[in-house]
Write a protein that holds these residues in place. Structure first.
Motif, PDB file in Angstrom:
ATOM      1  N   UNK A 213       0.952   0.284 -20.054  1.00 14.57           N
ATOM      2  CA  UNK A 213      -0.287   0.439 -19.288  1.00 14.57           C
ATOM      3  C   UNK A 213       0.044   0.145 -17.826  1.00 14.57           C
ATOM      4  N   UNK A 214      -0.447   0.980 -16.924  1.00 16.35           N
ATOM      5  CA  UNK A 214      -0.132   0.739 -15.522  1.00 16.35           C
ATOM      6  C   UNK A 214      -1.385   0.807 -14.659  1.00 16.35           C
ATOM      7  N   UNK A 215      -1.302   0.136 -13.525  1.00 15.27           N
ATOM      8  CA  UNK A 215      -2.447   0.049 -12.617  1.00 15.27           C
ATOM      9  C   UNK A 215      -2.059   0.609 -11.249  1.00 15.27           C
ATOM     10  N   UNK A 216      -2.782   1.630 -10.833  1.00 19.33           N
ATOM     11  CA  UNK A 216      -2.614   2.215  -9.507  1.00 19.33           C
ATOM     12  C   UNK A 216      -3.234   1.287  -8.464  1.00 19.33           C
ATOM     13  N   UNK A 217      -2.542   1.164  -7.332  1.00 21.22           N
ATOM     14  CA  UNK A 217      -3.057   0.339  -6.240  1.00 21.22           C
ATOM     15  C   UNK A 217      -2.993   1.104  -4.932  1.00 21.22           C
ATOM     16  N   UNK A 218      -3.925   0.781  -4.047  1.00 20.75           N
ATOM     17  CA  UNK A 218      -3.798   1.189  -2.647  1.00 20.75           C
ATOM     18  C   UNK A 218      -3.937  -0.076  -1.804  1.00 20.75           C
ATOM     19  N   UNK A 219      -3.060  -0.197  -0.816  1.00 16.70           N
ATOM     20  CA  UNK A 219      -3.163  -1.337   0.103  1.00 16.70           C
ATOM     21  C   UNK A 219      -3.148  -0.833   1.530  1.00 16.70           C
ATOM     22  N   UNK A 220      -4.076  -1.351   2.355  1.00 19.86           N
ATOM     23  CA  UNK A 220      -4.075  -0.910   3.754  1.00 19.86           C
ATOM     24  C   UNK A 220      -3.347  -1.932   4.634  1.00 19.86           C
ATOM     25  N   UNK A 221      -3.295  -1.657   5.950  1.00 19.73           N
ATOM     26  CA  UNK A 221      -2.580  -2.551   6.862  1.00 19.73           C
ATOM     27  C   UNK A 221      -3.489  -3.650   7.400  1.00 19.73           C
ATOM     28  N   UNK A 270       3.156  -9.881  -2.055  1.00 21.73           N
ATOM     29  CA  UNK A 270       4.269  -9.348  -1.267  1.00 21.73           C
ATOM     30  C   UNK A 270       3.766  -8.555  -0.060  1.00 21.73           C
ATOM     31  N   UNK A 271       2.483  -8.628   0.244  1.00 25.08           N
ATOM     32  CA  UNK A 271       1.931  -7.921   1.403  1.00 25.08           C
ATOM     33  C   UNK A 271       2.083  -6.411   1.308  1.00 25.08           C
ATOM     34  N   UNK A 272       1.844  -5.895   0.102  1.00 26.20           N
ATOM     35  CA  UNK A 272       2.103  -4.485  -0.159  1.00 26.20           C
ATOM     36  C   UNK A 272       1.108  -3.566   0.544  1.00 26.20           C
ATOM     37  N   UNK A 273       1.622  -2.452   1.090  1.00 24.84           N
ATOM     38  CA  UNK A 273       0.758  -1.441   1.704  1.00 24.84           C
ATOM     39  C   UNK A 273       1.029  -0.069   1.101  1.00 24.84           C
ATOM     40  N   UNK A 274       0.060   0.811   1.272  1.00 27.15           N
ATOM     41  CA  UNK A 274       0.079   2.188   0.784  1.00 27.15           C
ATOM     42  C   UNK A 274      -0.020   2.239  -0.747  1.00 27.15           C
ATOM     43  N   UNK A 275       0.417   3.354  -1.362  1.00 24.96           N
ATOM     44  CA  UNK A 275       0.215   3.527  -2.804  1.00 24.96           C
ATOM     45  C   UNK A 275       1.349   2.880  -3.578  1.00 24.96           C
ATOM     46  N   UNK A 276       1.003   2.247  -4.673  1.00 22.20           N
ATOM     47  CA  UNK A 276       2.005   1.659  -5.550  1.00 22.20           C
ATOM     48  C   UNK A 276       1.416   1.487  -6.933  1.00 22.20           C
ATOM     49  N   UNK A 277       2.275   1.203  -7.900  1.00 23.66           N
ATOM     50  CA  UNK A 277       1.795   1.056  -9.274  1.00 23.66           C
ATOM     51  C   UNK A 277       2.474  -0.124  -9.937  1.00 23.66           C
ATOM     52  N   UNK A 278       1.661  -0.945 -10.592  1.00 16.02           N
ATOM     53  CA  UNK A 278       2.184  -2.063 -11.374  1.00 16.02           C
ATOM     54  C   UNK A 278       2.184  -1.646 -12.841  1.00 16.02           C
ATOM     55  N   UNK A 279       3.351  -1.767 -13.463  1.00 15.10           N
ATOM     56  CA  UNK A 279       3.476  -1.419 -14.875  1.00 15.10           C
ATOM     57  C   UNK A 279       3.439  -2.677 -15.737  1.00 15.10           C
ATOM     58  N   UNK A 280       2.678  -2.589 -16.829  1.00 13.93           N
ATOM     59  CA  UNK A 280       2.560  -3.691 -17.775  1.00 13.93           C
ATOM     60  C   UNK A 280       2.947  -3.230 -19.177  1.00 13.93           C
TER      61      UNK A 280
END
Lengths: 504, 172
Positions: A213-221, A270-280
């Motif tokens: 199962x994975x979760x899409x993320x968006x992080x801005x600046x 980790x101060x993440x920005x833009x699109x990323x995905x966490x996998x579980x």
């Protein structure tokens, strides 16, 4: 910083996807291509196209220097890496930044950090997010069996014994019960020692029947990180995702709250920005464990777009140019209907998924309600041997899962690719499976089901199919007569046109 | 029009004629009524009439297979490999068994009446030489030798009615 022209450092369907988002935003696009991709769809659709070298990726799509040269010459002010190729290469992200280009993705520092499995695991632990239970410190030769047994007791059985320096399954042992441990420990240490020159091992809980199962993320600046409703990616063939869906039937609203807020917590740490995905990994008992983070846009991002209505690539660009995330966090966690994606590969599912490159002689793409086809090719196009054989992602949306699956069956049945073999019959077979339909599966599902077939053809051809094929060939021959090839109507049109011209 | 089409390792004798605006396609003695419209050079729309009065609509798309005369037919969700023999257009392969060995059994492709027998046992024949003429659906069809050989047996006489698949002549 304004973005007016984006260089897409990729090819295939994802390059096409990014070009389309740019076009929607009035942003100019620069395609790059290797020798064999001169006539590729992404080249045809972009505003500009520049060659970057010979066919092998190392000599073209992975050439950071060449791609940055093209960016400078074309006057691009931003670079989108897509997925694969240079997407998770921190040197590329850093080189873009050094060259004054906006890299549409996370910072090179975030790519480096989350690219390391152990550092990513540490980040998860720091964020208070569960990781697969295991030893944090290597167990060298000097650690006595009794001590290892004691540690194993704390982790729980069954467990995996893995070489610290491991890879390729060497020095890896499954241990079901405590009495198996001493023998497995000896074997794993000796194997690891001879294979890697380091006999240190570590222990990890074995999750017997996990879902991915994975979760899409968006992080801005500006410090905002927003998670999206989960994606279910357990349908994998040899650890490669082939069918994805959103939401997951295994995830309750309460579990969704927990997983998505944990995913966002890891990214914030980790101060993440833009699109990323966490996998579980999701265990049968509902417990879940951080697996890894993908610091890029994912192949399966469209299913998230379909159930949330958000254009993720557009937001990647908006974030990169400094905009704030103005999406309503609540709506991102409430799926609207259900979406499914099938990755259509140029592979022959009846010949052990052997790649089937070549020219696409005929292509009939499905349309209609709830159907989206993210394709990188076209009728007459070539599927080269040098790159990933995925030719398209077929995505369907429905009011609920059954509706989405019914539409997928309909779309797959309409999909026709001639000249090369594709995995469409494989998907039709999976969709017929009762366990799949009931969402009873884990990450081993496809390999188990395929293994049970023992090579039986995925789609049996019966006497009716043969009769229809014979009818078709016979009637094809009959209607191929010169008269049929040149209908009387069109001939008379030409004739009258010629007469008309002659009389002028 | 008459042809031989192999599908599922079975060679079928196929005869096509147009009647009352539809095609009558007889495959090994069974007649199918089909309305066929060409959509593009590779695609046909077929409406197959069944005995109960039903009309089954299908799209059939053809693409060349690996070997000469081989055609992949995409129909009803399947890709059916087919081998066209002695056909024009897609089928560039020579007549069945032209380069093979063993006796050649010349069969009646459809029910009909033998109107002429052109050879007798012991005759030397060359490839594509006419052997028997069978009349069916008001059309005369000359059945020919696949390759050079000698007539071993003629199993029918002029005027005789034959069923589809009846052995007419044996050439070795």
């Amino acid at each position: 910083m304004p973005i007016t022209k984006v260089l897409i450092a990729n090819r295939g369907e994802i390059a096409v996807r990014i070009i389309r988002a740019c076009r929607d935003m009035g942003i100019a696009t620069v395609a790059v291509y290797s020798d064999c991709d001169r006539a590729a769809l992404h080249v045809r659709l972009a505003d500009e196209a520049w060659p970057v070298g010979p066919n092998p990726p190392r000599e073209s799509y992975l050439r950071i220097d060449t791609i940055l040269d093209v960016a400078r010459q074309s006057g691009a002010d931003a670079v989108h890496p897509g997925y694969g190729f240079l997407a998770e290469n921190e040197d590329f992200a850093a080189a873009c930044r050094d060259a004054g280009l906006v890299f549409i993705g996370p910072s090179p520092e975030a790519i480096t950090l989350m690219g390391s499995k152990t550092a990513a695991r540490q980040a998860a632990i720091k964020a208070g997010v569960p990781v697969v239970p295991g030893t944090e410190e290597p167990l060298g030769d000097d650690v006595p069996d009794a001590e290892v047994l004691r540690i194993a007791e704390g982790i729980g059985y069954p467990l995996m014994l893995k070489a610290v320096a491991g890879g390729g399954g060497k020095g890896m042992r499954m241990v079901a019960t405590p009495d198996e441990l001493p023998g497995a420990l000896r074997a794993a240490r000796s194997e690891a020692g001879s294979a890697f020159g380091d006999s240190a091992v570590y222990l990890e809980r074995r999750i017997l029947s996990p879902r991915h199962i994975e979760v899409q993320l968006l992080g801005d600046h500006h410090g905002t990180v927003l998670p999206f409703v989960e994606r279910e990616c357990s349908i994998q063939r040899r650890h490669q995702k082939v069918i994805e869906e959103s939401p997951s039937l295994a995830v309750s609203p309460a579990l969704r709250r927990a997983m998505t807020s944990d995913a966002a917590a890891v990214a914030r740490t980790v101060g993440y920005t833009n699109a990323g995905t966490i996998e579980f990994l999701l265990d049968e008992d509902g417990s879940y464990y951080f697996l890894e983070m993908n610091t890029r846009l994912q192949v399966e991002h469209p299913i998230t777009e379909m159930v949330t209505g958000v254009d993720l690539v557009r937001w990647q660009i908006r974030i990169a140019r400094g905009e704030r995330l103005t999406l309503d966090p609540e709506t991102l966690l409430i799926p609207r209907g259900h979406a499914v994606e099938c990755r259509i590969y140029a592979e022959d599912p009846d010949s052990n998924f052997m790649p089937s490159p070549g020219r696409i002689l005929g292509l009939r793409v499905p349309h209609g309600p709830g159907v989206r086809d993210d394709s990188g090719t076209y009728e007459g196009g070539e599927v080269p041997i040098y790159y990933d054989p995925m030719i398209s992602k077929l995505i369907t949306w429905g009011e609920d899962r059954d509706h989405a699956l019914a539409r997928m069956r309909r779309a797959l049945a309409e999909y026709e690719v001639r000249g090369i073999k594709t995995t469409i019959p494989f998907f039709l077979w999976v969709l017929e499976d009762a366990d799949f339909q009931a969402s009873r599966f884990d990450t081993t599902f496809i390999d188990r089901k395929l293994g049970a077939r023992q090579g039986a053809p995925l789609q049996a051809i019966d006497a009716d199919h043969e009769t229809l094929a014979v009818l078709a060939v016979a009637l094809d021959q009959v209607t191929r007569t010169p008269a049929a090839a040149r209908p009387a109507a069109s001939r008379s049109l030409w004739t009258s046109r010629a007469r008309h011209d002659a009389l002028r | 029009m008459q042809m031989r089409i192999e599908a599922g390792n079975t060679l079928r004798h196929v005869f096509v004629q147009r009647k009352n605006g539809v095609y009558e396609v007889t495959i090994d003695g069974t007649t199918h009524h089909v309305d066929a419209v060409r959509i593009d050079p590779a695609t046909l729309s077929l409406v197959v009439h069944d005995a109960a009065g039903g009309r089954r609509s299908l799209a059939a798309a053809l693409s060349p297979g690996g070997a000469p005369g081989a055609v992949d037919v995409h129909v009803a969700g399947r890709r059916v490999p087919v081998q066209v023999q002695n056909g024009s257009g897609l089928g560039r392969r020579r007549e069945a068994g032209a380069t093979g060995s063993g006796p050649q059994r010349v069969l009646a492709p459809m029910p009909g009446k033998v109107v002429r027998v052109l050879v007798k046992p012991g005759d030397a024949v060359t490839a594509r030489q006419g052997l028997v003429v069978v009349e069916a659906m008001k059309m005369e069809n000359e059945l020919r030798a696949a390759r050079d050989g000698r007539v071993k047996d003629v199993s029918v006489v002029e005027g005789q009615s034959v069923d589809a698949g009846t052995v007419l002549v044996l050439v070795e």
